[in-house]
Motif scaffolding. Structure first.
Motif, PDB file in Angstrom:
ATOM      1  N   ASP A  35      10.338 -17.422  -0.249  1.00  0.00           N
ATOM      2  CA  ASP A  35      10.238 -17.341   1.204  1.00  0.00           C
ATOM      3  C   ASP A  35       9.417 -16.143   1.677  1.00  0.00           C
ATOM      4  O   ASP A  35       9.216 -15.947   2.874  1.00  0.00           O
ATOM      5  CB  ASP A  35      11.634 -17.275   1.836  1.00  0.00           C
ATOM      6  N   VAL A  36       8.909 -15.344   0.751  1.00  0.00           N
ATOM      7  CA  VAL A  36       8.107 -14.174   1.107  1.00  0.00           C
ATOM      8  C   VAL A  36       6.687 -14.610   1.470  1.00  0.00           C
ATOM      9  O   VAL A  36       6.078 -15.424   0.773  1.00  0.00           O
ATOM     10  CB  VAL A  36       8.065 -13.172  -0.067  1.00  0.00           C
ATOM     11  N   ASP A  37       6.166 -14.077   2.565  1.00  0.00           N
ATOM     12  CA  ASP A  37       4.783 -14.321   2.969  1.00  0.00           C
ATOM     13  C   ASP A  37       3.917 -13.267   2.274  1.00  0.00           C
ATOM     14  O   ASP A  37       3.990 -12.080   2.619  1.00  0.00           O
ATOM     15  CB  ASP A  37       4.643 -14.191   4.487  1.00  0.00           C
ATOM     16  N   PRO A  38       3.072 -13.655   1.305  1.00  0.00           N
ATOM     17  CA  PRO A  38       2.279 -12.673   0.569  1.00  0.00           C
ATOM     18  C   PRO A  38       1.376 -11.824   1.456  1.00  0.00           C
ATOM     19  O   PRO A  38       1.161 -10.643   1.183  1.00  0.00           O
ATOM     20  CB  PRO A  38       1.452 -13.531  -0.395  1.00  0.00           C
ATOM     21  N   ARG A  39       0.870 -12.427   2.532  1.00  0.00           N
ATOM     22  CA  ARG A  39      -0.058 -11.689   3.404  1.00  0.00           C
ATOM     23  C   ARG A  39       0.653 -10.545   4.128  1.00  0.00           C
ATOM     24  O   ARG A  39       0.044  -9.507   4.413  1.00  0.00           O
ATOM     25  CB  ARG A  39      -0.699 -12.654   4.415  1.00  0.00           C
ATOM     26  N   ILE A  40       1.927 -10.741   4.432  1.00  0.00           N
ATOM     27  CA  ILE A  40       2.706  -9.666   5.040  1.00  0.00           C
ATOM     28  C   ILE A  40       3.188  -8.696   3.964  1.00  0.00           C
ATOM     29  O   ILE A  40       3.149  -7.472   4.142  1.00  0.00           O
ATOM     30  CB  ILE A  40       3.908 -10.229   5.825  1.00  0.00           C
ATOM     31  N   ALA A  41       3.601  -9.226   2.839  1.00  0.00           N
ATOM     32  CA  ALA A  41       4.149  -8.392   1.775  1.00  0.00           C
ATOM     33  C   ALA A  41       3.149  -7.359   1.270  1.00  0.00           C
ATOM     34  O   ALA A  41       3.523  -6.216   0.985  1.00  0.00           O
ATOM     35  CB  ALA A  41       4.614  -9.278   0.619  1.00  0.00           C
ATOM     36  N   LEU A  42       1.884  -7.741   1.169  1.00  0.00           N
ATOM     37  CA  LEU A  42       0.894  -6.801   0.636  1.00  0.00           C
ATOM     38  C   LEU A  42       0.748  -5.574   1.525  1.00  0.00           C
ATOM     39  O   LEU A  42       0.343  -4.495   1.055  1.00  0.00           O
ATOM     40  CB  LEU A  42      -0.452  -7.487   0.429  1.00  0.00           C
ATOM     41  N   GLU A  43       1.071  -5.728   2.810  1.00  0.00           N
ATOM     42  CA  GLU A  43       0.936  -4.599   3.725  1.00  0.00           C
ATOM     43  C   GLU A  43       1.953  -3.502   3.443  1.00  0.00           C
ATOM     44  O   GLU A  43       1.787  -2.363   3.890  1.00  0.00           O
ATOM     45  CB  GLU A  43       1.064  -5.088   5.170  1.00  0.00           C
ATOM     46  N   LEU A  44       2.990  -3.823   2.682  1.00  0.00           N
ATOM     47  CA  LEU A  44       4.002  -2.823   2.361  1.00  0.00           C
ATOM     48  C   LEU A  44       3.437  -1.705   1.497  1.00  0.00           C
ATOM     49  O   LEU A  44       3.935  -0.582   1.523  1.00  0.00           O
ATOM     50  CB  LEU A  44       5.187  -3.481   1.646  1.00  0.00           C
ATOM     51  N   PHE A  45       2.401  -2.004   0.716  1.00  0.00           N
ATOM     52  CA  PHE A  45       1.804  -0.941  -0.096  1.00  0.00           C
ATOM     53  C   PHE A  45       0.358  -0.634   0.274  1.00  0.00           C
ATOM     54  O   PHE A  45      -0.099   0.491   0.104  1.00  0.00           O
ATOM     55  CB  PHE A  45       1.909  -1.246  -1.597  1.00  0.00           C
ATOM     56  N   VAL A  46      -0.368  -1.604   0.828  1.00  0.00           N
ATOM     57  CA  VAL A  46      -1.753  -1.352   1.200  1.00  0.00           C
ATOM     58  C   VAL A  46      -1.856  -0.541   2.495  1.00  0.00           C
ATOM     59  O   VAL A  46      -2.611   0.430   2.581  1.00  0.00           O
ATOM     60  CB  VAL A  46      -2.524  -2.683   1.339  1.00  0.00           C
ATOM     61  N   SER A  47      -1.089  -0.926   3.498  1.00  0.00           N
ATOM     62  CA  SER A  47      -1.193  -0.268   4.805  1.00  0.00           C
ATOM     63  C   SER A  47      -0.787   1.202   4.783  1.00  0.00           C
ATOM     64  O   SER A  47      -1.474   2.039   5.378  1.00  0.00           O
ATOM     65  CB  SER A  47      -0.368  -1.033   5.840  1.00  0.00           C
ATOM     66  N   PRO A  48       0.318   1.583   4.111  1.00  0.00           N
ATOM     67  CA  PRO A  48       0.644   3.007   4.067  1.00  0.00           C
ATOM     68  C   PRO A  48      -0.440   3.848   3.402  1.00  0.00           C
ATOM     69  O   PRO A  48      -0.721   4.974   3.833  1.00  0.00           O
ATOM     70  CB  PRO A  48       1.942   3.041   3.248  1.00  0.00           C
ATOM     71  N   LEU A  49      -1.061   3.305   2.370  1.00  0.00           N
ATOM     72  CA  LEU A  49      -2.141   4.031   1.706  1.00  0.00           C
ATOM     73  C   LEU A  49      -3.314   4.220   2.660  1.00  0.00           C
ATOM     74  O   LEU A  49      -3.882   5.313   2.761  1.00  0.00           O
ATOM     75  CB  LEU A  49      -2.588   3.273   0.458  1.00  0.00           C
ATOM     76  N   ALA A  50      -3.679   3.161   3.380  1.00  0.00           N
ATOM     77  CA  ALA A  50      -4.788   3.249   4.329  1.00  0.00           C
ATOM     78  C   ALA A  50      -4.486   4.256   5.433  1.00  0.00           C
ATOM     79  O   ALA A  50      -5.348   5.053   5.824  1.00  0.00           O
ATOM     80  CB  ALA A  50      -5.065   1.872   4.931  1.00  0.00           C
ATOM     81  N   GLN A  51      -3.263   4.238   5.938  1.00  0.00           N
ATOM     82  CA  GLN A  51      -2.893   5.172   7.003  1.00  0.00           C
ATOM     83  C   GLN A  51      -2.947   6.616   6.515  1.00  0.00           C
ATOM     84  O   GLN A  51      -3.465   7.500   7.191  1.00  0.00           O
ATOM     85  CB  GLN A  51      -1.491   4.869   7.526  1.00  0.00           C
ATOM     86  N   ARG A  52      -2.420   6.879   5.314  1.00  0.00           N
ATOM     87  CA  ARG A  52      -2.427   8.236   4.781  1.00  0.00           C
ATOM     88  C   ARG A  52      -3.854   8.719   4.574  1.00  0.00           C
ATOM     89  O   ARG A  52      -4.177   9.881   4.846  1.00  0.00           O
ATOM     90  CB  ARG A  52      -1.634   8.294   3.472  1.00  0.00           C
ATOM     91  N   TRP A  53      -4.717   7.822   4.110  1.00  0.00           N
ATOM     92  CA  TRP A  53      -6.117   8.197   3.899  1.00  0.00           C
ATOM     93  C   TRP A  53      -6.821   8.475   5.225  1.00  0.00           C
ATOM     94  O   TRP A  53      -7.516   9.485   5.373  1.00  0.00           O
ATOM     95  CB  TRP A  53      -6.837   7.079   3.144  1.00  0.00           C
ATOM     96  N   LEU A  54      -6.606   7.609   6.209  1.00  0.00           N
ATOM     97  CA  LEU A  54      -7.300   7.750   7.486  1.00  0.00           C
ATOM     98  C   LEU A  54      -6.839   8.974   8.268  1.00  0.00           C
ATOM     99  O   LEU A  54      -7.638   9.676   8.874  1.00  0.00           O
ATOM    100  CB  LEU A  54      -7.081   6.493   8.342  1.00  0.00           C
ATOM    101  N   GLN A  55      -5.532   9.225   8.266  1.00  0.00           N
ATOM    102  CA  GLN A  55      -4.976  10.272   9.124  1.00  0.00           C
ATOM    103  C   GLN A  55      -4.631  11.556   8.384  1.00  0.00           C
ATOM    104  O   GLN A  55      -4.093  12.488   8.978  1.00  0.00           O
ATOM    105  CB  GLN A  55      -3.740   9.721   9.843  1.00  0.00           C
ATOM    106  N   HIS A  56      -4.906  11.614   7.100  1.00  0.00           N
ATOM    107  CA  HIS A  56      -4.642  12.818   6.311  1.00  0.00           C
ATOM    108  C   HIS A  56      -3.184  13.264   6.424  1.00  0.00           C
ATOM    109  O   HIS A  56      -2.890  14.451   6.554  1.00  0.00           O
ATOM    110  CB  HIS A  56      -5.553  13.972   6.756  1.00  0.00           C
ATOM    111  N   THR A  57      -2.272  12.302   6.392  1.00  0.00           N
ATOM    112  CA  THR A  57      -0.863  12.641   6.551  1.00  0.00           C
ATOM    113  C   THR A  57      -0.207  13.102   5.249  1.00  0.00           C
ATOM    114  O   THR A  57       0.948  13.533   5.260  1.00  0.00           O
ATOM    115  CB  THR A  57      -0.074  11.438   7.102  1.00  0.00           C
ATOM    116  N   GLY A  58      -0.926  12.986   4.135  1.00  0.00           N
ATOM    117  CA  GLY A  58      -0.379  13.413   2.852  1.00  0.00           C
ATOM    118  C   GLY A  58      -1.400  13.190   1.766  1.00  0.00           C
ATOM    119  O   GLY A  58      -2.442  12.557   1.987  1.00  0.00           O
ATOM    120  N   PRO A  59      -1.129  13.697   0.578  1.00  0.00           N
ATOM    121  CA  PRO A  59      -2.088  13.538  -0.530  1.00  0.00           C
ATOM    122  C   PRO A  59      -2.159  12.101  -1.017  1.00  0.00           C
ATOM    123  O   PRO A  59      -1.177  11.355  -0.972  1.00  0.00           O
ATOM    124  CB  PRO A  59      -1.521  14.462  -1.613  1.00  0.00           C
ATOM    125  N   ILE A  60      -3.332  11.723  -1.477  1.00  0.00           N
ATOM    126  CA  ILE A  60      -3.560  10.398  -2.065  1.00  0.00           C
ATOM    127  C   ILE A  60      -3.525  10.572  -3.582  1.00  0.00           C
ATOM    128  O   ILE A  60      -4.443  11.144  -4.166  1.00  0.00           O
ATOM    129  CB  ILE A  60      -4.928   9.823  -1.632  1.00  0.00           C
TER     130      ILE A  60
END
Length: 219
Positions: A175-200
């Motif tokens: 029942d998991v939607d893969p397109r939503i699920a991938l955002e659990l790990f892709v989106s936080p990485l993108a946000q941290r990279w864009l906003q410099h909120t922590g080390p990559i």
């Protein structure tokens, strides 16, 4: 009289193409997307403006293709499969994308590809033009849509395919939607990279995968 071999037009074209790629990426990093022009790219690359228009219709097309090519180069240098390869054999980026490996261990596969992404994000050659194009894509809707369609969505689809494979193997709930699920790990990485909120780091992306796959609740 000994005749000289004719100049190799293919090699000359490839040299010009490489110079144009380098000029476009360096300019957009230095002055931003709005101030980057076809004329400036041509001048820095040492080619005529018509040479650029012979291959591309706009500076957006030049930059996007140059960026795709850069992503391929950094992936190859890191020893990873590449996306958008020159499938036509003419020096242009094609539409082929390399699948995320399926070793049967979803966590390991996701961690491997995210570690490759970390290498790419930390590469100065990639970071500056990527930030410039991403920032412009926020305010320039047309460029943003093209950027997403040509660069981002093909990569996200690789995660979708790998997660669907994991569903078929019974490693992910049906029942998991893969397109939503991938955002659990892709989106936080993108946000941290864009906003410099922590080390990559590798540790960071490994942890994202663990949290996404195993959740936060005690077991």
């Amino acid at each position: 009289m000994v005749s000289k071999p004719a100049p190799d037009a293919t090699r000359r074209s490839e040299k010009s193409r490489r110079a144009i790629y380098a000029a476009a990426l360096s300019l957009v990093a230095e002055v931003g997307y709005p101030k980057t022009t076809v004329e400036a790219i041509a001048a820095r690359a040492g080619v005529g403006k018509q040479t650029i228009y012979r291959w591309w219709s706009s500076k957006a097309d030049v930059l996007l293709e140059a960026f795709l090519d850069l992503a391929e180069q950094t992936a190859r240098e890191a020893g990873h499969d590449t996306a958008g390869q020159d499938t036509a054999g003419d020096g242009t980026a094609g539409n082929e994308t390399a699948a995320i490996p399926d070793t049967g261990d979803l966590a390991a596969d996701l961690k491997a590809v995210l570690r490759a992404t970390v290498d790419e994000l930390l590469d100065p050659r990639f970071d500056a033009p990527a930030r410039a194009l991403t920032a412009e894509g926020v305010v320039n809707e047309q460029l943003g849509r093209v950027f997403v369609a040509r660069l981002l969505e093909p990569q996200l689809q690789l995660y979708v395919d790998r997660l669907r494979s994991a569903q078929d193997a019974g490693h992910v709930r049906r029942d998991v939607d893969p397109r939503i699920a991938l955002e659990l790990f892709v989106s936080p990485l993108a946000q941290r990279w864009l906003q410099h909120t922590g080390p990559i780091t590798y540790d960071y992306t490994d942890t994202l995968v663990d949290y996404a796959l195993y959740g936060l609740a005690p077991r």
